[in-house]
Design a protein around this motif. Structure first.
Motif, PDB file in Angstrom:
ATOM      1  N   UNK A 160      14.022  -7.355  -0.049  1.00  0.00           N
ATOM      2  CA  UNK A 160      13.090  -8.315   0.537  1.00  0.00           C
ATOM      3  C   UNK A 160      12.454  -9.118  -0.597  1.00  0.00           C
ATOM      4  N   UNK A 161      12.758 -10.417  -0.671  1.00  0.00           N
ATOM      5  CA  UNK A 161      12.129 -11.307  -1.636  1.00  0.00           C
ATOM      6  C   UNK A 161      10.864 -11.853  -0.977  1.00  0.00           C
ATOM      7  N   UNK A 162       9.703 -11.596  -1.577  1.00  0.00           N
ATOM      8  CA  UNK A 162       8.420 -11.900  -0.952  1.00  0.00           C
ATOM      9  C   UNK A 162       7.396 -12.320  -2.010  1.00  0.00           C
ATOM     10  N   UNK A 163       6.216 -12.716  -1.556  1.00  0.00           N
ATOM     11  CA  UNK A 163       5.071 -13.000  -2.428  1.00  0.00           C
ATOM     12  C   UNK A 163       3.795 -12.628  -1.681  1.00  0.00           C
ATOM     13  N   UNK A 164       2.765 -12.209  -2.407  1.00  0.00           N
ATOM     14  CA  UNK A 164       1.522 -11.760  -1.768  1.00  0.00           C
ATOM     15  C   UNK A 164       0.841 -12.830  -0.914  1.00  0.00           C
ATOM     16  N   UNK A 165       1.000 -14.100  -1.231  1.00  0.00           N
ATOM     17  CA  UNK A 165       0.332 -15.185  -0.514  1.00  0.00           C
ATOM     18  C   UNK A 165       1.104 -15.645   0.728  1.00  0.00           C
ATOM     19  N   UNK A 166       2.283 -15.094   0.960  1.00  0.00           N
ATOM     20  CA  UNK A 166       3.185 -15.564   2.015  1.00  0.00           C
ATOM     21  C   UNK A 166       2.874 -14.886   3.360  1.00  0.00           C
TER      22      UNK A 166
END
Length: 109
Positions: free
Chosen positions: A27-33
């Motif tokens: 899972x490619x993710x970011x905290x602000x997403x």
């Protein structure tokens, strides 16, 4: 992050994902997403459901930029399924658990 969810980084991606003996869901993710936060519980559930049969983990795209660039990740969440070091399935955006389970089951047989 659930206990069965692995944190993948630029530094460990080769050994943890590409050289894995079992399929790996990344899972490619970011905290602000926002959509990434929506899909997180599903990823956690899958990690518990497939523990010991599939490795499931996440790459924080803010902290690890080389790996997403290598796989041309242009939007998040993007989920890639690897088997034998190759991408065998790709999901962009929020998808339901059944869709991921079907893909995982296909590559486990």
């Amino acid at each position: 992050m659930a206990e069965n969810v692995v944190e993948f980084t630029d530094g460990n991606f080769q050994s943890e994902v590409l050289e894995s003996d079992v399929p790996v869901l990344v899972d490619f993710w970011a905290p602000w997403c926002g959509p990434c936060k929506m899909i997180a519980p599903t990823i956690d559930e899958l990690a518990n459901d497939y523990a010991g049969r599939v490795k499931i983990g996440k790459v924080n795209t803010d902290e690890n930029q080389a790996t997403p660039t290598n796989y041309q990740i242009q939007g998040i969440p993007t989920i890639l399924l690897f088997k034998g070091g190759e991408v065998v399935d790709k999901f962009v955006g929020v998808a339901n658990k059944a869709k991921f389970s079907a893909a995982l089951d296909t590559h486990l047989s």
